[in-house]
Design an enzyme around this catalytic site. Structure first.
Site, PDB file in Angstrom:
ATOM      1  CG  HIS A   1       2.124   3.930  13.895  1.00  0.00           C
ATOM      2  ND1 HIS A   1       2.550   4.946  14.719  1.00  0.00           N
ATOM      3  CD2 HIS A   1       0.808   3.752  14.160  1.00  0.00           C
ATOM      4  CE1 HIS A   1       1.521   5.371  15.448  1.00  0.00           C
ATOM      5  NE2 HIS A   1       0.459   4.660  15.131  1.00  0.00           N
TER       6      HIS A   1
ATOM      7  N   GLY B   1       0.832  -1.202   0.000  1.00  0.00           N
ATOM      8  CA  GLY B   1       0.000   0.000   0.000  1.00  0.00           C
ATOM      9  C   GLY B   1       0.857   1.238   0.000  1.00  0.00           C
TER      10      GLY B   1
ATOM     11  CG  ASP C   1       1.985   9.071  14.322  1.00  0.00           C
ATOM     12  OD1 ASP C   1       2.566   9.731  13.443  1.00  0.00           O
ATOM     13  OD2 ASP C   1       1.036   8.301  14.084  1.00  0.00           O
TER      14      ASP C   1
HETATM   15  P1  NAD Z   1      -2.272   0.778   3.554  1.00  0.00           P
HETATM   16  O1  NAD Z   1      -3.618   1.088   4.109  1.00  0.00           O
HETATM   17  O2  NAD Z   1      -1.803   1.579   2.391  1.00  0.00           O
HETATM   18  O3  NAD Z   1      -2.308  -0.788   3.217  1.00  0.00           O
HETATM   19  C1  NAD Z   1      -1.188  -1.618   3.037  1.00  0.00           C
HETATM   20  C2  NAD Z   1      -1.462  -2.952   2.343  1.00  0.00           C
HETATM   21  O4  NAD Z   1      -2.088  -3.876   3.197  1.00  0.00           O
HETATM   22  C3  NAD Z   1      -2.270  -2.934   1.081  1.00  0.00           C
HETATM   23  O5  NAD Z   1      -1.461  -3.469   0.065  1.00  0.00           O
HETATM   24  C4  NAD Z   1      -3.449  -3.860   1.374  1.00  0.00           C
HETATM   25  O6  NAD Z   1      -3.834  -4.568   0.265  1.00  0.00           O
HETATM   26  C5  NAD Z   1      -2.861  -4.780   2.425  1.00  0.00           C
HETATM   27  N1  NAD Z   1      -3.854  -5.421   3.285  1.00  0.00           N
HETATM   28  C6  NAD Z   1      -4.959  -4.857   3.822  1.00  0.00           C
HETATM   29  N2  NAD Z   1      -5.615  -5.750   4.596  1.00  0.00           N
HETATM   30  C7  NAD Z   1      -4.908  -6.906   4.526  1.00  0.00           C
HETATM   31  C8  NAD Z   1      -5.075  -8.203   5.095  1.00  0.00           C
HETATM   32  N3  NAD Z   1      -6.119  -8.495   5.898  1.00  0.00           N
HETATM   33  N4  NAD Z   1      -4.144  -9.147   4.817  1.00  0.00           N
HETATM   34  C9  NAD Z   1      -3.097  -8.866   4.028  1.00  0.00           C
HETATM   35  N5  NAD Z   1      -2.893  -7.666   3.452  1.00  0.00           N
HETATM   36  C10 NAD Z   1      -3.784  -6.702   3.697  1.00  0.00           C
HETATM   37  O7  NAD Z   1      -1.181   0.881   4.737  1.00  0.00           O
HETATM   38  P2  NAD Z   1      -0.211   2.112   5.081  1.00  0.00           P
HETATM   39  O8  NAD Z   1      -1.003   3.372   5.249  1.00  0.00           O
HETATM   40  O9  NAD Z   1       0.943   2.086   4.153  1.00  0.00           O
HETATM   41  O10 NAD Z   1       0.271   1.691   6.558  1.00  0.00           O
HETATM   42  C11 NAD Z   1       1.261   0.701   6.775  1.00  0.00           C
HETATM   43  C12 NAD Z   1       1.989   1.022   8.084  1.00  0.00           C
HETATM   44  O11 NAD Z   1       2.732   2.237   7.913  1.00  0.00           O
HETATM   45  C13 NAD Z   1       1.076   1.262   9.278  1.00  0.00           C
HETATM   46  O12 NAD Z   1       1.711   0.757  10.423  1.00  0.00           O
HETATM   47  C14 NAD Z   1       0.977   2.779   9.351  1.00  0.00           C
HETATM   48  O13 NAD Z   1       0.700   3.269  10.646  1.00  0.00           O
HETATM   49  C15 NAD Z   1       2.388   3.159   8.934  1.00  0.00           C
HETATM   50  N6  NAD Z   1       2.537   4.520   8.400  1.00  0.00           N
HETATM   51  C16 NAD Z   1       1.781   4.898   7.335  1.00  0.00           C
HETATM   52  C17 NAD Z   1       1.963   6.159   6.770  1.00  0.00           C
HETATM   53  C18 NAD Z   1       1.225   6.522   5.504  1.00  0.00           C
HETATM   54  O14 NAD Z   1       1.747   7.328   4.761  1.00  0.00           O
HETATM   55  N7  NAD Z   1       0.048   5.989   5.181  1.00  0.00           N
HETATM   56  C19 NAD Z   1       2.906   7.039   7.314  1.00  0.00           C
HETATM   57  C20 NAD Z   1       3.703   6.611   8.393  1.00  0.00           C
HETATM   58  C21 NAD Z   1       3.508   5.328   8.923  1.00  0.00           C
HETATM   59 MG    MG Z   2       1.856  10.541  11.690  1.00  0.00          MG
END
Ligand code: NAD
Ligand code: MG
Length: 331
Positions: free
Chosen positions: A105, A23, A188
Site C-alpha cells: 500500500h 499478519g 484506495d
Molecule cells: P496486519 O494488521 O495483519 O499485521 C501484520 C503483522 O505486523 C502482524 O504479524 C503483527 O504481529 C505485526 N506487527 C504489528 N505491530 C508490529 C510492530 N510494532 N513491530 C513488528 N511487527 C508488528 O497487517 P496487514 O493488514 O496485512 O497490512 C500489511 C500491509 O498490507 C499494509 O501496508 C496494508 O495497507 C497492506 N494491505 C493490506 C490488506 C489486507 O488485506 N489487510 C490489503 C491490501 C493491502
Molecule cells: Mg483497499
C-alpha cells in the site's frame, strides 16, 4: 482501456525475500512465494506469537534484522501505523546495499513517512483483496488481482522485480495492473471511505434507522438493509448491475431506477468530491497521522460508539440464529 498483465519473470527473485510481518498480507505473501519456489524468510519481533505459526507452515523465521540482512527484497507487511518506526529501527540499519523495498500500500511512501535511500528499488505490489483471500485463492489454483508500481528505480529493473513478485504471489493468474504510489493510495483511500467501508455502513445505517424511526420492527429492518445486501453484492460481483437486476423482481428493478438517484443524488456526489479533495490535498493524511501520533484515542472512541448502535446489537442476536451449525441442526 489499461493493459492487464498476465506474466512476469519469476526467476528474477533468485535471492532471499524477507517478508516482514505475518499478519493478513504477510502470511499470504510468504506462503504463496514459498509455494512458487522462492526462498522466503519471515522477519518477526522477538517473542511474536506468529513465530510458531510461520515455522509450523514450513517457513524459515528470523528476527527482523536477521531476516533483512541478506535479503534481495524486503517486503514490508506490517500495519501502516508501525511501518515507519520498524523500518527506521529494525530494517534500515541492516538493509543490503542494493536490496529492494516492497510495499502493499502506498500511504507511507506517498506521504513521506518512509523514504529508503537512493540505492534501493522502491516498489509496490498491492493485492486487491484481503490477505486470507489471497492465500485461499492461490491454494485453489486461482489468484487475486494486484496493482504494481515503482517509486524508485535504482536497479533499472524495479518494474520487472515487482512483476516477478506479483507472479510469485499468484496475482498474474487474475491480472496485474500498473499504477503509481499516488494513484493506488488516493483511489484506495477514496474507495474505502466513500464506497466500500464508510459509504456502505452509513447507507445501511441510514436505511435501517429510517425504518426503525417509522415504527417498523428492528429485526425486519436489519434483514432488509444489512442481511440481504450480501446477496445483492454477490450478484453484482458475479455479473455487474445487469445480472443483479435480472435476478431481482421487476418491481425491485423499477424502484431501483426511480429511487436510487433520489437517495444518491448530486449532493452525495459533491460530498464524494469533497472527500476526494481532502485525500488529494493531503488533508486526510494529516488528520490520520496526527491521530496515530497521539495514541489513537479518537479511533477507539469511534469504535466504542459504533458498537453501541442498535443495528449492531440487533444484528448480533439475529446472526447467532443464522450460524451454519444451527442451520444444519435444523436440517
Ligand atoms: P496486519 O494488521 O495483519 O499485521 C501484520 C503483522 O505486523 C502482524 O504479524 C503483527 O504481529 C505485526 N506487527 C504489528 N505491530 C508490529 C510492530 N510494532 N513491530 C513488528 N511487527 C508488528 O497487517 P496487514 O493488514 O496485512 O497490512 C500489511 C500491509 O498490507 C499494509 O501496508 C496494508 O495497507 C497492506 N494491505 C493490506 C490488506 C489486507 O488485506 N489487510 C490489503 C491490501 C493491502
Ligand atoms: Mg483497499
Amino acid at each position: 482501456m489499461a493493459t492487464i498483465l498476465r506474466d512476469g519473470d519469476l526467476s528474477l527473485l533468485d535471492g532471499t525475500v524477507a517478508v516482514v510481518g505475518y499478519g493478513s498480507q504477510g502470511h499470504a505473501h510468504a506462503l504463496n512465494l514459498h509455494d512458487s519456489g522462492v526462498k522466503v524468510v519471515v522477519g518477526l519481533r522477538e517473542g511474536s506469537s506468529s513465530w510458531g505459526d510461520a515455522e509450523a507452515a514450513g517457513l524459515a523465521v528470523a528476527s527482523i534484522p536477521d531476516a533483512v540482512r541478506d535479503a534481495q527484497l524486503v517486503s514490508l507487511l506490517l500495519p501502516d501505523q508501525v511501518q515507519p518506526q520498524v523500518f527506521t529501527e529494525h530494517v534500515e540499519p541492516d538493509l543490503g546495499e542494493n536490496a529492494a523495498v516492497l510495499f502493499a500500500h502506498g500511504f507511507n511512501v506517498l506521504y513521506g513517512r518512509i523514504a529508503p535511500a537512493a540505492g534501493h528499488d522502491v516498489i509496490m505490489v498491492a493485492p486487491k483483496g484481503p490477505g486470507h483471500v489471497v492465500r485461499r485463492l492461490f491454494t485453489e489454483g486461482f489468484g487475486t488481482p494486484a496493482l504494481i508500481a515503482v517509486e524508485q528505480d535504482a536497479s533499472g529493473r524495479a518494474r520487472d522485480l515487482a512483476l516477478a513478485y506479483a507472479v510469485g504471489i499468484g496475482a498474474a493468474r487474475a491480472g496485474i495492473l500498473e499504477t503509481t504510489f499516488k494513484e493506488e493510495t488516493e483511489t484506495d483511500l477514496f474507495g474505502e471511505q466513500a464506497v466500500l467501508c464508510g459509504g456502505t455502513t452509513e447507507l445501511i445505517r441510514a436505511g435501517f434507522e429510517t425504518l426503525v424511526a417509522a415504527g417498523y420492527q428492528p429485526e425486519i429492518a436489519y434483514y432488509e438493509c444489512l442481511h440481504e445486501l450480501k446477496l445483492i453484492v454477490d450478484l453484482l460481483w458475479e455479473g455487474g448491475f445487469k445480472h443483479m437486476r435480472w435476478s431481482i423482481s421487476d418491481t425491485a428493478e423499477f424502484g431501483d431506477y426511480v429511487s436510487g438517484p433520489r437517495v444518491i443524488d448530486s449532493h452525495v456526489r459533491e460530498r464524494m468530491q469533497a472527500v476526494l479533495d481532502d485525500i488529494r490535498s493531503g488533508e486526510f493524511a494529516k488528520l490520520w497521522i496526527a491521530e496515530m501520533d497521539s495514541g489513537e484515542a479518537g479511533l477507539r472512541g469511534h469504535r466504542a460508539e459504533a458498537a453501541n448502535q442498535l443495528i449492531e446489537t440487533v444484528g448480533e442476536e439475529l446472526r447467532s440464529l443464522m450460524r451454519r451449525e444451527d442451520a444444519s441442526a435444523v436440517g
